[in-house]
Design a protein around this motif. Structure first.
Motif, PDB file in Angstrom:
ATOM      1  N   ALA A  50     -12.036  28.197  67.538  1.00 31.09           N
ATOM      2  CA  ALA A  50     -11.236  27.887  68.529  1.00 31.09           C
ATOM      3  C   ALA A  50     -11.622  28.437  69.856  1.00 31.09           C
ATOM      4  N   VAL A  51     -11.510  27.590  70.811  1.00 29.17           N
ATOM      5  CA  VAL A  51     -11.986  28.217  72.166  1.00 29.17           C
ATOM      6  C   VAL A  51     -10.798  27.910  73.171  1.00 29.17           C
ATOM      7  N   TYR A  52     -11.026  28.911  74.028  1.00 33.27           N
ATOM      8  CA  TYR A  52      -9.912  29.016  75.223  1.00 33.27           C
ATOM      9  C   TYR A  52     -10.667  28.482  76.303  1.00 33.27           C
ATOM     10  N   VAL A  53     -10.523  27.382  76.681  1.00 36.02           N
ATOM     11  CA  VAL A  53     -11.317  26.511  77.976  1.00 36.02           C
ATOM     12  C   VAL A  53     -10.534  25.784  78.811  1.00 36.02           C
ATOM     13  N   PRO A  54     -11.049  25.562  80.223  1.00 38.65           N
ATOM     14  CA  PRO A  54     -10.109  24.786  81.049  1.00 38.65           C
ATOM     15  C   PRO A  54      -9.605  23.386  80.708  1.00 38.65           C
ATOM     16  N   SER A  55      -8.470  23.107  81.060  1.00 39.95           N
ATOM     17  CA  SER A  55      -7.797  21.897  80.632  1.00 39.95           C
ATOM     18  C   SER A  55      -8.496  20.503  80.966  1.00 39.95           C
ATOM     19  N   TYR A  56      -9.536  20.681  82.135  1.00 43.51           N
ATOM     20  CA  TYR A  56     -10.491  19.840  82.615  1.00 43.51           C
ATOM     21  C   TYR A  56     -11.621  20.403  83.197  1.00 43.51           C
ATOM     22  N   ARG A  57     -12.661  20.011  83.373  1.00 39.92           N
ATOM     23  CA  ARG A  57     -13.950  20.607  84.101  1.00 39.92           C
ATOM     24  C   ARG A  57     -13.283  20.733  85.577  1.00 39.92           C
ATOM     25  N   GLY A  58     -13.154  22.058  86.187  1.00 39.06           N
ATOM     26  CA  GLY A  58     -12.658  22.330  87.334  1.00 39.06           C
ATOM     27  C   GLY A  58     -11.288  22.886  87.477  1.00 39.06           C
ATOM     28  N   SER A  59     -10.326  22.900  86.240  1.00 38.45           N
ATOM     29  CA  SER A  59      -9.296  23.416  86.284  1.00 38.45           C
ATOM     30  C   SER A  59      -9.273  24.859  86.233  1.00 38.45           C
ATOM     31  N   ASP A  60      -7.799  25.340  86.816  1.00 42.84           N
ATOM     32  CA  ASP A  60      -7.600  26.847  86.702  1.00 42.84           C
ATOM     33  C   ASP A  60      -6.615  27.091  85.610  1.00 42.84           C
ATOM     34  N   ASP A  61      -6.295  25.978  84.908  1.00 44.21           N
ATOM     35  CA  ASP A  61      -5.208  26.045  83.779  1.00 44.21           C
ATOM     36  C   ASP A  61      -5.965  25.875  82.328  1.00 44.21           C
ATOM     37  N   TYR A  62      -5.692  26.804  81.642  1.00 41.56           N
ATOM     38  CA  TYR A  62      -6.252  26.995  80.142  1.00 41.56           C
ATOM     39  C   TYR A  62      -5.624  26.335  79.113  1.00 41.56           C
ATOM     40  N   ILE A  63      -6.258  25.969  77.951  1.00 35.04           N
ATOM     41  CA  ILE A  63      -5.881  25.403  76.782  1.00 35.04           C
ATOM     42  C   ILE A  63      -6.841  25.858  75.686  1.00 35.04           C
ATOM     43  N   VAL A  64      -6.128  26.157  74.516  1.00 31.32           N
ATOM     44  CA  VAL A  64      -6.981  26.413  73.262  1.00 31.32           C
ATOM     45  C   VAL A  64      -7.137  25.148  72.442  1.00 31.32           C
ATOM     46  N   LEU A 111     -14.556  14.404  76.573  1.00 27.57           N
ATOM     47  CA  LEU A 111     -13.075  13.846  76.645  1.00 27.57           C
ATOM     48  C   LEU A 111     -12.566  14.565  77.918  1.00 27.57           C
ATOM     49  N   ASN A 112     -13.247  14.736  78.954  1.00 25.61           N
ATOM     50  CA  ASN A 112     -12.911  15.404  80.117  1.00 25.61           C
ATOM     51  C   ASN A 112     -11.990  14.420  80.749  1.00 25.61           C
ATOM     52  N   ARG A 113     -10.691  14.996  80.982  1.00 26.77           N
ATOM     53  CA  ARG A 113      -9.336  14.418  81.716  1.00 26.77           C
ATOM     54  C   ARG A 113      -8.903  13.102  80.805  1.00 26.77           C
ATOM     55  N   THR A 114      -9.073  13.222  79.504  1.00 22.06           N
ATOM     56  CA  THR A 114      -8.703  12.080  78.915  1.00 22.06           C
ATOM     57  C   THR A 114      -6.973  12.574  78.177  1.00 22.06           C
ATOM     58  N   ARG A 115      -6.946  13.661  78.249  1.00 21.46           N
ATOM     59  CA  ARG A 115      -5.721  14.261  77.645  1.00 21.46           C
ATOM     60  C   ARG A 115      -5.801  15.655  78.049  1.00 21.46           C
ATOM     61  N   ARG A 116      -4.414  16.440  77.662  1.00 26.62           N
ATOM     62  CA  ARG A 116      -4.150  17.773  77.789  1.00 26.62           C
ATOM     63  C   ARG A 116      -4.230  18.247  79.113  1.00 26.62           C
ATOM     64  N   ILE A 117      -3.953  17.374  80.103  1.00 26.71           N
ATOM     65  CA  ILE A 117      -4.147  17.852  81.540  1.00 26.71           C
ATOM     66  C   ILE A 117      -2.840  18.423  81.951  1.00 26.71           C
ATOM     67  N   LYS A 118      -2.994  19.937  82.188  1.00 33.21           N
ATOM     68  CA  LYS A 118      -1.729  20.718  82.448  1.00 33.21           C
ATOM     69  C   LYS A 118      -1.314  20.567  83.702  1.00 33.21           C
ATOM     70  N   PRO A 120       0.197  18.929  87.181  1.00 32.69           N
ATOM     71  CA  PRO A 120       0.997  17.460  87.247  1.00 32.69           C
ATOM     72  C   PRO A 120       0.214  16.827  88.162  1.00 32.69           C
ATOM     73  N   VAL A 121      -0.420  17.269  89.091  1.00 32.97           N
ATOM     74  CA  VAL A 121      -0.961  16.521  90.336  1.00 32.97           C
ATOM     75  C   VAL A 121      -1.998  15.614  89.683  1.00 32.97           C
ATOM     76  N   VAL A 122      -2.974  16.300  88.969  1.00 38.27           N
ATOM     77  CA  VAL A 122      -4.432  15.842  88.543  1.00 38.27           C
ATOM     78  C   VAL A 122      -3.894  14.779  87.542  1.00 38.27           C
ATOM     79  N   ARG A 123      -2.919  15.298  86.876  1.00 42.80           N
ATOM     80  CA  ARG A 123      -2.442  14.311  85.589  1.00 42.80           C
ATOM     81  C   ARG A 123      -1.602  13.070  86.261  1.00 42.80           C
ATOM     82  N   ALA A 124      -1.055  12.978  87.579  1.00 40.71           N
ATOM     83  CA  ALA A 124      -0.618  12.030  88.243  1.00 40.71           C
ATOM     84  C   ALA A 124      -1.730  10.863  88.843  1.00 40.71           C
TER      85      ALA A 124
END
Length: 288
Positions: A50-64, A111-118, A120-124
């Motif tokens: 398991a890796v703790y990574v940014p939710s997209y390249r350049g994000s400051d939100d992290y996901i597992v 899969l950059n910015r294809t899913r799990r974008i935390k 809300p602005v980037v997701r929009a």
């Protein structure tokens, strides 16, 4: 038997498994080798982590995120892991020459910015399509650099998107140093970078008028160039006390990546994220 590590990329857990399967050697004559070195012939290492990574390249939100990994060798062909992919090496090395070469195909899925974008602005701004990247991996390794069991590798992956997502090319050079710290413990330090073309930069870093209207981010036109530089520390420990006898091992990784140029200046990073990117991971692997 040689020591080698594959090209290090962002989210370097896959590269760690490639070193977790590599034999560490006894540091003195009193350390007896196992009756059989499973890595001298055909072998397979499978692992999960398991890796703790940014939710997209350049994000400051992290996901597992989970990472299944596979490495091995079959009839002289090395199978090396990549994040969401694999690379093959068709050039067998002379174990006593001191120099080794690698060359073969590489394929990955982005899969950059294809899913799990935390955010809300980037997701929009909208999700992107996955990219299927196919290309060539090549490298050269100097064995026995500082002692009988270490190695220094210069390598690069060159890949093209064949799925029609960004439709361009990226290439990633890397330098890695591998050394056993004991018969059970292998350490790898590495630095790498990534260069992207205009097609990649426009797809991932530009903000077009429609995306701007949907998200409120300013319109931004990105160009290709060096988009990131990375440094990694990788370690693997064999639970039997010697990686040469196969079996169960554990691994851990820490990776720092700095976004550069338009990868740093895009509103997705500069306004909604961070140019400083961290990856932390751990897992288990089994070699047979």
């Amino acid at each position: 038997m040689r020591l080698r590590v594959s090209t290090i990329a962002l989210a370097a857990g896959a590269a760690l498994l490639s070193c977790a399967a590599v034999p560490a050697f006894a540091q003195n004559a009193s350390d007896a080798p196992p009756a059989e070195n499973v890595l001298d012939g055909d072998y397979l290492t499978v692992g999960v982590g398991a890796v703790y990574v940014p939710s997209y390249r350049g994000s400051d939100d992290y996901i597992v995120s989970p990472i299944p990994l596979v490495r091995g060798k079959f009839k002289g062909v090395d199978i090396n892991p990549r994040i969401a992919g694999v690379a093959l090496d068709f050039i067998p090395d002379d174990k006593d020459s001191g120099i080794g070469f690698s060359l073969g195909p590489v394929a990955t899925v982005s899969l950059n910015r294809t899913r799990r974008i935390k955010d809300p602005v980037v997701r929009a701004a909208g999700k992107l399509d996955p990219a299927i990247e196919v290309g060539v991996s090549a490298g050269v390794t100097k064995y026995r650099l500082l002692h009988d069991y270490d190695s220094l590798t210069l390598s690069a992956d060159v890949k093209w998107d064949v799925n029609g997502a960004y439709g361009g090319m990226v290439w990633s050079p890397a330098i890695s140093y591998t050394t056993p710290l004991s018969p059970a413990l292998v350490a790898v330090v590495a630095v790498s970078a990534r260069h992207v073309d205009d097609d990649f930069a426009r797809y991932y870093y530009s903000v077009n008028p429609a995306q701007s209207a949907a998200s409120g981010l300013p319109v931004y036109g990105a160009k290709g160039g060096w988009d990131s530089a990375n440094a990694s520390l990788l370690m693997a420990y064999d639970l039997s006390g010697d990686v040469r006898d196969g079996g169960l091992s554990v691994f851990g990784v820490a990776n720092y990546s700095r976004m550069l140029n338009d990868g740093k200046d895009t509103p997705f990073t500069a306004l909604r994220g961070s140019a400083n990117q961290w990856v932390l991971g751990a897992g288990v692997a089994y070699t047979f």
